[in-house]
Design an enzyme around this catalytic site. Sequence first.
Site, short mmCIF file in Angstrom:
data_model
loop_
_atom_site.label_atom_id
_atom_site.label_comp_id
_atom_site.label_asym_id
_atom_site.label_seq_id
_atom_site.Cartn_x
_atom_site.Cartn_y
_atom_site.Cartn_z
N GLN A 144 -40.51 14.34 21.71
CA GLN A 144 -39.62 14.11 22.87
C GLN A 144 -38.26 13.60 22.43
O GLN A 144 -37.22 14.06 22.90
CB GLN A 144 -40.26 13.08 23.82
N GLY B 233 -37.41 29.88 -17.61
CA GLY B 233 -36.95 28.51 -17.80
C GLY B 233 -35.67 28.48 -18.61
O GLY B 233 -35.30 29.47 -19.24
N LYS C 199 -44.29 11.40 21.37
CA LYS C 199 -42.99 10.72 21.47
C LYS C 199 -41.97 11.21 20.44
O LYS C 199 -40.81 11.48 20.79
CB LYS C 199 -43.19 9.21 21.37
N PRO C 200 -42.35 11.35 19.15
CA PRO C 200 -41.34 11.83 18.20
C PRO C 200 -40.73 13.17 18.63
O PRO C 200 -39.53 13.38 18.51
CB PRO C 200 -42.12 11.97 16.89
N GLU D 231 -30.02 30.07 -27.65
CA GLU D 231 -29.97 29.08 -26.58
C GLU D 231 -30.52 27.74 -27.08
O GLU D 231 -30.04 26.68 -26.69
CB GLU D 231 -30.81 29.55 -25.36
N HIS E 293 -37.62 39.33 -13.62
CA HIS E 293 -38.51 38.46 -12.83
C HIS E 293 -39.23 39.29 -11.76
O HIS E 293 -38.78 39.36 -10.61
CB HIS E 293 -37.70 37.37 -12.12
N GLU F 233 -41.63 38.59 -10.07
CA GLU F 233 -42.17 37.77 -8.97
C GLU F 233 -41.31 37.84 -7.72
O GLU F 233 -41.79 37.53 -6.62
CB GLU F 233 -42.33 36.31 -9.41
N LYS G 147 -40.76 24.99 8.06
CA LYS G 147 -39.86 25.80 8.89
C LYS G 147 -39.66 27.19 8.30
O LYS G 147 -39.59 28.18 9.03
CB LYS G 147 -38.50 25.09 8.93
N CYS H 51 -39.27 36.57 -18.38
CA CYS H 51 -37.93 36.15 -18.78
C CYS H 51 -38.00 35.28 -20.04
O CYS H 51 -38.21 35.80 -21.12
CB CYS H 51 -37.23 35.45 -17.62
N LEU H 52 -37.93 33.96 -19.91
CA LEU H 52 -38.10 33.12 -21.09
C LEU H 52 -39.44 33.42 -21.76
O LEU H 52 -39.53 33.45 -22.99
CB LEU H 52 -38.03 31.64 -20.68
N GLY H 53 -40.47 33.68 -20.98
CA GLY H 53 -41.80 33.97 -21.52
C GLY H 53 -41.82 35.25 -22.34
O GLY H 53 -42.63 35.40 -23.26
N1 GLN Z 1 -33.10 30.68 -20.66
C1 GLN Z 1 -33.29 32.07 -20.84
C2 GLN Z 1 -31.98 32.84 -20.68
O1 GLN Z 1 -31.03 32.34 -20.15
C3 GLN Z 1 -34.34 32.60 -19.88
C4 GLN Z 1 -33.92 32.48 -18.45
C5 GLN Z 1 -35.09 32.62 -17.51
O2 GLN Z 1 -36.23 32.53 -17.92
N2 GLN Z 1 -34.82 32.82 -16.25
O3 GLN Z 1 -31.89 33.97 -21.09
#
Ligand code: GLN
Length: 533
Positions: free
Chosen positions: A193, A355, A190-191, A406, A507, A509, A17, A382-384
Amino acid sequence: MTKYIFITGGVVSGLGKGIAAASIGLILKSRGLKVVNQKFDPYLNIDPGTMNPFQHGEVFVTDDGAETDLDLGHYERFTDATLSQSSNTTSGRVYMTVLQREREGGYNGGTVQVIPNITEEILRRMLLSTKETNADVIITEIGGTIGDIESLPFVEAIRQIKYQVGEENCCYIHLTLVPYMNKAHEIKTKPTQHSVKELQELGIQPNILMLRCDVPVDQTTREKLALFCNVDSDCVIQNTTARSIYEVPLQLEKEHLGDAVCKVLGLQTPPTELTEWSKMVDVFHNPKDRVKIALVGKYVDLHDAYLSVVESLIHGGIANELGVDLDWVDAEDLKDDESTKARLKDADGIIVPGGFGSRGIEGMIQAAKYCRENKVPYFGICLGMQIIVIEYARHVLGWADAHSTEMNKETTHPVIDLMPDQNGKILGGTLRLGKFECAVAPGTLTEKAYGSSTIWERHRHRYEFNNKYREDLKKAGLVISGVNPERDLVEVVEVPENPWMVGGQFHPEFKSRPNKAGPLFRDFIKAAYDNRK
Ligand code: GLN
């Protein structure tokens, strides 16, 4: 006069959707209309921000810092609109507003009820985007499936809305599954309908039926559905399984979806114009070569957890006329021994996306170490990015227990840490969310990618590069290529001993588009391809 399109789903969930809503947005936008998509989700969480990525997939972040459903990512990528806080509403948020108002005496002692109080609040929120954006068309997707108990107030709200904005300004689209029975070579109506009947019982007569089917739906079947569902036969549109999500708008337009919608809404527009889009889809499906990217993360079993990252890699591929093959690597499988090299050696480039939490961190550090030492392109998000810093501190500066607080509060070198003004606050309140400015250092890969000295990208994180260690890390060679000028926070780092090893605290992305890849994704894919050659 603003026009309203409402998209509901029937029979089963997971029909696409969101892609259908985004495709309609693209088609109408190409006809010169200003389009805004929004999504109303029936679940009770206030927003997806605190939901487990394994359950809900990625959290998409808007410019103004809303943590939203991943469908908003599709909307932005297809329509190139910039969505906002009011673009995603959950039952939880609706109820919270109503209940707060009740506590404050806002209902003057009246009985507070689902109808009319909850539906009123839903209606108010549905019309917010109209005021904020001045759009010609607002496309509202209702999450869930018709028949769900929890989505009833939303369905009632979209029934009522036509009395506020005029029936002639509303178009109801119902997307259903039309199963194909393999053995009998038969399409079953049918589904659909039943689902339409259920919708009609709730007071909504769909104007357009969109049929998700694995095979083409023949004319007789369409006529039959039109007749039984009270829909014009040119408003029965098939939505067959496409090669990719980006092909869906092209397929729908072949079915004259744009004409059907404009007819229902009485809109006079130029015809749909998808030449550019279709060129992009063509490049995507016919790349001149391929590149292999390993994605090292902790949620790799659910690909939706990295949806925008994966789409952005695809965009980077399109920008370079390359197909991207993804190798999903569970970070926990990467150990501090030869096996890491064996696992990663086929990758032309490695990406470590965002992450939270400590699981898999050591494996990500191994991936970064492998890339730095073997000059394999690495892109950290970010985490990367934080992983690049930790790895550099540990193995170049020799601070063996360097870490982010963290994961390890006791580390002697907290190279990633909370900022002093964040300490002591509750979890939910301390995320840096939304777009922030970043000043880019001249002569860096970041500057080369963006071609600009100031960039704006979206954030969603809590921890930051610890400025206490900035000088040491710089002296050891780490390049600080982007800084937030307002708070002097490190936003981008680069590892010079590798031809392309870049990490951004933001980010990128979330702002990448199929026709306009995020610059770092574009250059990462190029670097990976160069590495391969
Ligand atoms: N855990 C890390 C932080 O809070 C990275 C967060 C993330 O990658 N979006 O800073």
